[in-house]
Design an enzyme around this catalytic site. Structure first.
Site, PDB file in Angstrom:
ATOM      1  N   HIS A   1     144.639  97.123   2.064  1.00 27.59           N
ATOM      2  CA  HIS A   1     145.430  97.115   3.303  1.00 27.59           C
ATOM      3  C   HIS A   1     144.483  97.156   4.492  1.00 27.59           C
ATOM      4  O   HIS A   1     143.462  97.843   4.443  1.00 27.59           O
ATOM      5  CB  HIS A   1     146.343  98.347   3.369  1.00 27.59           C
ATOM      6  CG  HIS A   1     146.803  98.668   4.760  1.00 27.59           C
ATOM      7  ND1 HIS A   1     147.786  97.958   5.397  1.00 27.59           N
ATOM      8  CD2 HIS A   1     146.373  99.588   5.665  1.00 27.59           C
ATOM      9  CE1 HIS A   1     147.948  98.439   6.621  1.00 27.59           C
ATOM     10  NE2 HIS A   1     147.100  99.432   6.813  1.00 27.59           N
TER      11      HIS A   1
ATOM     12  N   TYR B   1     154.565 102.545   5.943  1.00 29.47           N
ATOM     13  CA  TYR B   1     155.219 101.230   5.863  1.00 29.47           C
ATOM     14  C   TYR B   1     156.614 101.237   6.495  1.00 29.47           C
ATOM     15  O   TYR B   1     157.467 100.424   6.121  1.00 29.47           O
ATOM     16  CB  TYR B   1     155.298 100.767   4.407  1.00 29.47           C
ATOM     17  CG  TYR B   1     153.989 100.187   3.887  1.00 29.47           C
ATOM     18  CD1 TYR B   1     153.381  99.100   4.516  1.00 29.47           C
ATOM     19  CD2 TYR B   1     153.369 100.701   2.755  1.00 29.47           C
ATOM     20  CE1 TYR B   1     152.192  98.556   4.052  1.00 29.47           C
ATOM     21  CE2 TYR B   1     152.172 100.162   2.284  1.00 29.47           C
ATOM     22  CZ  TYR B   1     151.593  99.087   2.941  1.00 29.47           C
ATOM     23  OH  TYR B   1     150.413  98.538   2.466  1.00 29.47           O
TER      24      TYR B   1
ATOM     25  N   GLU C   1     146.976 104.795  12.305  1.00 29.92           N
ATOM     26  CA  GLU C   1     146.812 104.944  10.857  1.00 29.92           C
ATOM     27  C   GLU C   1     145.682 105.909  10.520  1.00 29.92           C
ATOM     28  O   GLU C   1     145.789 106.680   9.559  1.00 29.92           O
ATOM     29  CB  GLU C   1     146.619 103.564  10.205  1.00 29.92           C
ATOM     30  CG  GLU C   1     147.916 102.769  10.262  1.00 29.92           C
ATOM     31  CD  GLU C   1     147.820 101.359   9.696  1.00 29.92           C
ATOM     32  OE1 GLU C   1     146.730 100.945   9.262  1.00 29.92           O
ATOM     33  OE2 GLU C   1     148.857 100.681   9.694  1.00 29.92           O
TER      34      GLU C   1
ATOM     35  N   ASN D   1     148.042  93.405  -4.068  1.00 22.40           N
ATOM     36  CA  ASN D   1     147.039  92.677  -3.276  1.00 22.40           C
ATOM     37  C   ASN D   1     145.849  93.530  -2.840  1.00 22.40           C
ATOM     38  O   ASN D   1     145.153  93.217  -1.889  1.00 22.40           O
ATOM     39  CB  ASN D   1     147.692  91.936  -2.103  1.00 22.40           C
ATOM     40  CG  ASN D   1     148.405  92.850  -1.137  1.00 22.40           C
ATOM     41  OD1 ASN D   1     148.390  94.061  -1.313  1.00 22.40           O
ATOM     42  ND2 ASN D   1     149.010  92.276  -0.119  1.00 22.40           N
TER      43      ASN D   1
ATOM     44  N   LYS E   1     144.011  99.850  -2.223  1.00 14.10           N
ATOM     45  CA  LYS E   1     145.282 100.252  -2.825  1.00 14.10           C
ATOM     46  C   LYS E   1     145.057 100.663  -4.289  1.00 14.10           C
ATOM     47  O   LYS E   1     143.984 100.401  -4.857  1.00 14.10           O
ATOM     48  CB  LYS E   1     146.272  99.079  -2.705  1.00 14.10           C
ATOM     49  CG  LYS E   1     146.662  98.776  -1.252  1.00 14.10           C
ATOM     50  CD  LYS E   1     147.582  97.570  -1.175  1.00 14.10           C
ATOM     51  CE  LYS E   1     148.072  97.319   0.244  1.00 14.10           C
ATOM     52  NZ  LYS E   1     148.947  96.127   0.333  1.00 14.10           N
TER      53      LYS E   1
HETATM   54  P1  ATP Z   1     149.029  95.337   4.522  1.00 13.60           P
HETATM   55  O1  ATP Z   1     149.912  96.007   5.564  1.00 13.60           O
HETATM   56  O2  ATP Z   1     149.138  95.984   3.153  1.00 13.60           O
HETATM   57  O3  ATP Z   1     147.627  95.122   4.986  1.00 13.60           O
HETATM   58  P2  ATP Z   1     149.910  92.770   5.334  1.00 13.60           P
HETATM   59  O4  ATP Z   1     149.823  93.290   6.745  1.00 13.60           O
HETATM   60  O5  ATP Z   1     149.045  91.629   4.947  1.00 13.60           O
HETATM   61  O6  ATP Z   1     149.601  93.904   4.286  1.00 13.60           O
HETATM   62  P3  ATP Z   1     152.795  93.110   5.383  1.00 13.60           P
HETATM   63  O7  ATP Z   1     153.733  92.017   5.669  1.00 13.60           O
HETATM   64  O8  ATP Z   1     152.600  94.212   6.386  1.00 13.60           O
HETATM   65  O9  ATP Z   1     151.404  92.433   4.972  1.00 13.60           O
HETATM   66  O10 ATP Z   1     153.243  93.757   4.006  1.00 13.60           O
HETATM   67  C1  ATP Z   1     152.743  94.993   3.588  1.00 13.60           C
HETATM   68  C2  ATP Z   1     152.557  94.978   2.102  1.00 13.60           C
HETATM   69  O11 ATP Z   1     153.822  94.834   1.489  1.00 13.60           O
HETATM   70  C3  ATP Z   1     151.729  93.799   1.569  1.00 13.60           C
HETATM   71  O12 ATP Z   1     150.353  94.006   1.633  1.00 13.60           O
HETATM   72  C4  ATP Z   1     152.220  93.758   0.128  1.00 13.60           C
HETATM   73  O13 ATP Z   1     151.573  94.790  -0.653  1.00 13.60           O
HETATM   74  C5  ATP Z   1     153.684  94.117   0.278  1.00 13.60           C
HETATM   75  N1  ATP Z   1     154.509  92.905   0.354  1.00 13.60           N
HETATM   76  C6  ATP Z   1     154.674  92.088   1.413  1.00 13.60           C
HETATM   77  N2  ATP Z   1     155.513  91.073   1.112  1.00 13.60           N
HETATM   78  C7  ATP Z   1     155.892  91.275  -0.178  1.00 13.60           C
HETATM   79  C8  ATP Z   1     156.748  90.590  -1.078  1.00 13.60           C
HETATM   80  N3  ATP Z   1     157.408  89.478  -0.722  1.00 13.60           N
HETATM   81  N4  ATP Z   1     156.885  91.089  -2.333  1.00 13.60           N
HETATM   82  C9  ATP Z   1     156.253  92.220  -2.727  1.00 13.60           C
HETATM   83  N5  ATP Z   1     155.425  92.926  -1.920  1.00 13.60           N
HETATM   84  C10 ATP Z   1     155.248  92.462  -0.662  1.00 13.60           C
END
Ligand code: ATP
Length: 131
Positions: free
Chosen positions: A109, A43, A120, A106, A3
């Site tokens: 992804h 997303y 994807e 974080n 990211k």
């Molecule tokens: P990713 O899809 O990025 O690999 P993930 O599958 O671990 O992450 P998801 O629940 O799909 O998690 O959320 C997608 C992304 O949305 C997270 O990686 C994070 O960047 C963001 N995100 C998720 N929860 C929160 C939150 N509570 N506040 C801010 N950003 C969030």
């Protein structure tokens, strides 16, 4: 995908190294500025979440590094290498556990299923970009 914060912090090499050392094969790689439309498509399952607008701003805030990885059990294994979504809950030894502190920053992804992985790759790469 690394990211924008991972790219800006110079963590691309470290993240690629972790996947290479595990034994996965890199089949696609590019630095890419993501549009708002692509971010929203990627997303789309999170569209109703309160953090969705901030997530779109974050993902489009700078270039990302798109990666396609191949190998036995790569999707599940990548999720383990990456660690929990919230870096403060991610285990030490994982990418997020070692290198990040904020859920909204974080750094990486990973696809959550082989089916989504295929979708994807289709969303982020042209066919000719996958070796
Ligand atoms: P990713 O899809 O990025 O690999 P993930 O599958 O671990 O992450 P998801 O629940 O799909 O998690 O959320 C997608 C992304 O949305 C997270 O990686 C994070 O960047 C963001 N995100 C998720 N929860 C929160 C939150 N509570 N506040 C801010 N950003 C969030």
């Amino acid at each position: 995908m690394v990211k924008p914060d991972g790219v800006q912090r110079g963590l691309v090499g470290e993240i690629i190294t972790r996947f290479e050392k595990k034994g996965f094969k890199l089949t696609g790689l590019k630095l890419f500025q993501c549009s708002k439309d692509l971010a929203e498509e990627h997303y789309k399952d999170l569209k109703g979440k309160s953090f969705f607008p901030k997530l779109i701003d974050y993902i489009t805030s700078g270039p990302v590094v798109c990666m396609a990885w191949e190998g036995v059990g790569v999707v599940a294994s990548a999720r383990k290498l990456i660690g929990s979504t919230d870096p403060l809950k991610a285990e030490p030894g994982t990418i997020r556990g070692d290198l990040a502190v904020q859920i909204g920053r974080n750094i990486v992804h990973g696809s959550d299923s082989p089916e989504n992985g295929k979708c994807e790759i289709g969303l982020w790469f042209n066919e000719a970009e996958i070796v």
